[in-house]
Design an enzyme around this catalytic site. Sequence first.
Site, PDB file in Angstrom:
ATOM      1  N   ASP A  24      43.191  43.403  43.728  1.00 35.61           N
ATOM      2  CA  ASP A  24      41.989  42.882  43.073  1.00 35.61           C
ATOM      3  C   ASP A  24      41.329  41.844  43.975  1.00 35.61           C
ATOM      4  O   ASP A  24      41.509  41.882  45.196  1.00 35.61           O
ATOM      5  CB  ASP A  24      42.353  42.296  41.698  1.00 35.61           C
ATOM      6  CG  ASP A  24      41.278  42.578  40.651  1.00 35.61           C
ATOM      7  OD1 ASP A  24      40.205  41.962  40.751  1.00 35.61           O
ATOM      8  OD2 ASP A  24      41.510  43.415  39.775  1.00 35.61           O
ATOM      9  N   HIS A  42      38.066  37.955  38.570  1.00 35.13           N
ATOM     10  CA  HIS A  42      38.517  39.223  38.009  1.00 35.13           C
ATOM     11  C   HIS A  42      40.027  39.400  38.058  1.00 35.13           C
ATOM     12  O   HIS A  42      40.667  39.775  37.071  1.00 35.13           O
ATOM     13  CB  HIS A  42      37.821  40.360  38.764  1.00 35.13           C
ATOM     14  CG  HIS A  42      37.893  41.694  38.124  1.00 35.13           C
ATOM     15  ND1 HIS A  42      38.741  42.696  38.561  1.00 35.13           N
ATOM     16  CD2 HIS A  42      37.212  42.224  37.087  1.00 35.13           C
ATOM     17  CE1 HIS A  42      38.574  43.783  37.820  1.00 35.13           C
ATOM     18  NE2 HIS A  42      37.656  43.522  36.916  1.00 35.13           N
ATOM     19  N   SER A  52      38.788  47.595  33.001  1.00 34.90           N
ATOM     20  CA  SER A  52      39.531  46.625  33.795  1.00 34.90           C
ATOM     21  C   SER A  52      40.669  46.019  33.002  1.00 34.90           C
ATOM     22  O   SER A  52      41.713  45.675  33.568  1.00 34.90           O
ATOM     23  CB  SER A  52      38.603  45.496  34.259  1.00 34.90           C
ATOM     24  OG  SER A  52      37.884  45.847  35.394  1.00 34.90           O
TER      25      SER A  52
END
Length: 671
Positions: free
Chosen positions: A230, A268, A463
């Site tokens: 990520d 994220h 996600s």
Amino acid sequence: MPRTNRAHAAVLCATIVLAASHQALAEVDLADTQWILDGAAVVELDIARDELHSLHRPSPQAVVRIASLASAEQVRQYADWFNAANNEHMELTLYVRGRPRNEWSRRFLTRELIVRLSATADPRAIEARALTTLEPLPSLPSGWFIAHTHEVAGALLLAQRLRRDRDVLLAEPQLAKSHQKKLVPNDPFFYSQWHLLNTGQNGGVPGIDVGVSSVWNTYRGAGVVIGVVDDGLQYTHPDLAPNFVPSLSYNFNDGNTDPMPNTSTDTHGTPVAGLAGSRGNNRIGVSGVAPEALLAGLRLLGAPTTDAQDAAAILFQNDSIWVKNNSWGAPDGTGELLGPGPLTANAMMTGATTGRNGKGTVYVFSGGNGLRAGDNVNYDGYANSLYAIAVTAVSDQGQQATYAEPGACLVVAAPSNSGIQFCSGGRQAITTTDLTGTDGLNDGATFCELPDAGYTEQFGGTSASAPMVSGVAALLLQANTDLSYRDIAEILMRSATKIVPADPGWWTNSAGILHNHKFGAGLVNANSAIKLAQHWACLGPMQTIDSVQTNLALPIPDNNAAGITQTFSITNENFRVERVALSVTAPHLRHGDLAITLISPAGTSSRLAEVHNSVGTGYQAWTLTTVRHWGEHAKGVWKAQVADLVPGETGTLQALDLQIQGSTPQAALAI
């Protein structure tokens, strides 16, 4: 970088100097447009005449604006002069032709090439002929190399030189580009961990969760490492620090061992990591699905990356990192068929078949958030890979999330947000770890957020769904370390919970496995999966049937639902199907007009492609995969149907390649 009129005027004077000092690059003028392998397809790119970028750190922030020049050749000459005058490392920027100029269409030229040589080639002789050096890539099958150059645009011209060598099968400049994180759709969230235990709180439907709470008495993921590929992992977070493994972490953006995110942009990876493996039962914060699993931070999405960097992350420490979560993929809603480049595609195959000492690394990918744009998981070459576990999203009421893409390749669904903000009467979102302080999704002052800014209730999208399944995979591997990546996929499907049973898309195949293009095999169920895993008879060695039809040259009837049907007669006895792929070559000016369906001998139908808005090069040996035939017998007649359902443009079916992965029935599971 500073911009001055003097600098731009100097480009004309620099031309003569450049011609003398870089004779190798002055063979021909640099063309304004280049055809380059970009991921899974060769695309046409325009060299920007008003931009350069710094090789020190290719990122959107590293774009350097210059006064517009007359040609790509002048841009190259200016960059070369500027580098010499300022001790800099500026390179060319390119954009995909026909697309808006933005972060997703921008490509950064590097000074590396991927090169593939024939089996009989002598690398040293090719180095001498091409005036370069070739660095082998030992993690991939033999024949793959990286070539280096030191001049502006040198990768473009070196590629041309190498392609003229008959022993060179492939020579392509490496382009860095931004991967789209499977970001939260523009829907708000409300605090709750209903995804772990849904008792009906806040209007949710009881039981719409991952079914994990009853598992924790025995399995919590201990001893299993989950790699979070990520934009970074804030390993100092109090709910992540106990599980973080620095020795298995790496920053592929900056080339060091520190995966700490840039707190101003990288929001994220830390929420994703928290969903998979934040430390639970510690009197603070939240719990991950596998609260005692170890976490490796693999920072890749913090900047645009090349195919080689992506492949390196996919292959990194695969004997130690058993599960890799990928809450990212091709950009959603573009209408293009986008996927990994040849190195990353080979890396996924290599990792799945050789990682974990031969049992295979488990690659979990987000299915995508492009439903509103008519997107399908099969148009994303990452989640659509034969070696990925693709995950979609459902709401706290068990309905298809408003953004969640359908697809025949979907394995399972997991919870996430859906619809409008909960505070405005919508559905609940997902609560997880956030960057500490006020840098993350929760700035400490946002309406309808948590009072502790180290956590957020505003996470969602596929996600969020993917790391929940990664956590379940870690629990399964703690329960049975002998499971292969294929065993994990089948266990997840066999144990999933059927949701929205009245939906007409449900189909039970001849092996008794349910599947729905919207939900995969259903909602992931950790409790049921663990029960299967404890007594599972592992699948035998994987085998592949490959049947190819080429030079078809069949016109596809326009606006005709019957279309073309091609048949494949498979005669293999005792072959039990797992994944199936259909590679399609069908030139068409608007490939989104086509619907593509695969039907097994048992009558199971996989809708591989739907009508959708489309741009790009279309179906050029594009591989569409399905898990809907898992467990069926391969023998018999398979049918591939290609139909043009929209009037106007027409196309031709040129080639089909049917690939069936599986094993022998006697190696099948015991349930």
